[in-house]
Design an enzyme around this catalytic site. Structure first.
Site, mmCIF file in Angstrom:
data_model
loop_
_atom_site.group_PDB
_atom_site.id
_atom_site.type_symbol
_atom_site.label_atom_id
_atom_site.label_comp_id
_atom_site.label_asym_id
_atom_site.label_seq_id
_atom_site.Cartn_x
_atom_site.Cartn_y
_atom_site.Cartn_z
ATOM 1 C CG LEU A 173 36.475 50.455 37.352
ATOM 2 C CD1 LEU A 173 35.863 51.791 36.907
ATOM 3 C CD2 LEU A 173 35.421 49.355 37.151
ATOM 4 C CG ASP A 203 36.360 44.330 43.717
ATOM 5 O OD1 ASP A 203 36.532 43.884 42.574
ATOM 6 O OD2 ASP A 203 36.622 43.686 44.749
ATOM 7 C CD GLN A 254 40.169 47.858 45.092
ATOM 8 O OE1 GLN A 254 41.286 47.409 44.922
ATOM 9 N NE2 GLN A 254 39.836 48.555 46.160
ATOM 10 N NE ARG A 269 40.604 38.793 48.321
ATOM 11 C CZ ARG A 269 41.306 37.665 48.304
ATOM 12 N NH1 ARG A 269 42.281 37.468 49.205
ATOM 13 N NH2 ARG A 269 41.061 36.717 47.413
ATOM 14 C CG ASP A 270 37.096 41.875 49.500
ATOM 15 O OD1 ASP A 270 38.116 42.543 49.311
ATOM 16 O OD2 ASP A 270 36.802 40.858 48.837
#
Length: 510
Positions: free
Chosen positions: A53, A55, A71, A183-184
């Site tokens: 596990l 973000d 995640q 990303r993100d």
């Protein structure tokens, strides 16, 4: 910069599956059994049933509930054969404390995210939840000429928690002046337009944040809008998990820069998380006038924050209670990672304060009142011996030089997690060198922060099976630390050095 030493990247994806239900149930159950046997499983922090596990994603309020994704790589530690599955896992809650398990949400099952469903965010749009995330893909994986090709992907969730991906990318590839590290996306709305900020790496290998903007109102088309203009041109080599929001008329950019060298007591972790505070973003020029970068958490294990605005207007934050590239002691039980407790963010004197959300009071059970004069002998607090506890008290050092608090200690107090309040140096020191199972020692076993407190200081502490979160003052300083004590480490000891300290407050079993 991509590491070209791996000539044939296709081997990494050889055993990747699209859906977790393709894995035999007995394989999943065996992983979950191994994880459940861990002595370090948390009681009130979010953890995966197995695997990795990291973000928090898609933190939002929709259809009368808080929704949270994380995640998720459930078979990350399985070998012989290894199986790679990656996606978002879904939880929902009415109170941010008790979470309903809604199972797998978005999985890596389309051409746009075939090599990984990376981080993203969500917000309510009309009667659905819109999710935006980075789909990871690689080109030319059979050769030494492979490169990362990111897509920004959209998906809709209805009121029955069913997902439908938008089959065309919202944004293809990165900006022309950036590498494939892009990303993100964190989404928000301003003046009826939707924006998202993403972490990026310039071609000169410096970190930055980029802005994309929706074209039209159906959220299927977006444009590359520009770079967020900050005063920092060389703050690390990559910015991850950026999050722009405004509180009390001030703009905040919260993000995780990678590649900051240690500087005194700061930036001691492998990767950092911090923020800029300044004037609200200028949407025409993308200028963001701000104060200097400030590290958000003073502890050992804190990364990849995400915030949301609660229905009552509070700005609430979660973070990954861990950092990548660290081998945590839980991996022998085939899992790693959890999330921090939710924290409310408040701006005061151009600084972000963090406070445990008030909903956590519902965890409280037996209460113990504390009103003690502490001398120079190491004294045990007379408590129930419960491992999971909340401490909320004030320590008065008017007549003392230092106050020592040993958490999760054994009977001899030879093992403990130690907090020292030093009045003369106006400093707080957290040490986990004797906490239990050792790990990540090359990044140090002590963290220190200056704290202006005159003679009295407020401490608010949450202790779980394998973690402590320590809020100091009004939330000016927070230490987050994973610890892995033995099961007999259930004691709390206190000591005053250079005179008596006065301790007043409460302790609850949780």
């Amino acid at each position: 910069m991509e590491d070209k030493r791996m000539v044939n990247k296709s081997a990494q994806f050889k055993n990747m599956i699209k859906h977790i239900d393709q894995v035999p149930e007995n394989v999943i159950k065996e992983e979950e059994r191994l994880t459940a046997a861990s002595p370090f499983r948390q009681k009130f922090h979010i953890e995966a049933k197995s695997g990795f596990l990291n973000d928090p994603n898609g933190f939002s309020f929709f259809n009368g509930k808080y929704h949270l994704f994380y995640q998720w790589t459930p078979l990350a530690f399985k070998k012989d054969p290894s199986i790679w599955h990656h996606g978002w896992y879904h939880l929902a809650s009415s109170d941010l404390v008790n979470w309903e398990d809604l199972g797998p949400a978005i999985e890596s099952d389309s051409p746009l995210d075939k090599h990984g469903t990376y981080s993203g965010s969500a917000m309510t749009v009309n009667d659905k939840l819109f999710c935006i995330y980075t789909g990871n893909t690689w080109t030319n994986t059979q050769t030494d000429d492979w490169r990362r090709l990111p897509y920004q992907v959209g998906a809709w969730m209805d009121k029955k928690n069913r997902f439908e991906k938008i089959d065309k990318p919202l944004i293809t590839d990165s900006f022309s002046d950036c590498t494939g590290h892009f990303r993100d996306p964190k989404i928000w709305m301003h003046d009826n337009n939707y924006y998202a900020v993403l972490g990026a790496q310039r071609r000169n290998l410096t970190g930055t944040a980029k802005i994309i903007k929706s074209v039209g109102s159906d959220l299927t088309q977006w444009q590359k809008y520009g770079e967020l203009k900050t005063d920092e041109k060389h703050l690390g080599y990559m910015w991850e998990c950026p999050d722009y929001f405004e509180v009390d008329g001030q703009g905040v950019l919260l993000f995780s820069p990678q590649g900051l060298p240690a500087k005194g007591d700061h930036y001691r972790n492998i990767y950092q998380t911090g923020y800029f505070i300044g004037e609200p973003l200028n949407y025409d020029t993308l200028e963001f006038k701000h104060e200097k970068f400030k590290e958000l958490d003073a502890g050992f294990d804190f990364y990849a924050t995400q915030t949301m605005e609660a229905p009552d207007g509070r700005r609430i934050m979660l973070a990954w209670f861990g950092i990548s590239e660290i081998d945590y002691p839980t991996t022998k039980y085939h899992y790693s990672g959890c999330l921090t407790i939710p924290r409310e963010l408040i701006i005061k004197d151009k600084k972000l304060l963090q406070r445990p959300i008030r909903e956590l009071k519902s965890l409280r059970k037996k209460e113990t009142q504390i009103n003690l004069l502490i001398d120079d002998s190491m004294s045990e607090l007379n408590l129930t011996g419960m491992v999971t506890q909340e401490l909320d008290f004030e320590v008065d050092l008017s007549l003392a030089e230092k106050f020592v608090l040993d958490l999760r200690a054994d009977q001899e107090n030879s093992h403990h997690t130690r907090l020292i309040i030093d009045k003369e140096k106006q400093a707080c020191i957290l040490s986990r060198k004797d906490s239990g199972v050792m790990f990540a020692e090359k990044y140090g076993t002590e963290r220190r922060r200056q704290v202006k407190f005159q003679e009295k200081l407020h401490l608010h502490i949450f202790i779980d099976v394998s973690s402590v979160e320590i809020f100091i003052g009004k939330g000016e300083v927070v230490f987050s630390a994973r610890i892995f004590p033995n099961e007999d480490q259930t004691k709390i000891f206190v000591q005053s050095i250079g005179g008596e300290s006065h301790l007043v407050g409460k302790i609850w079993d949780l």
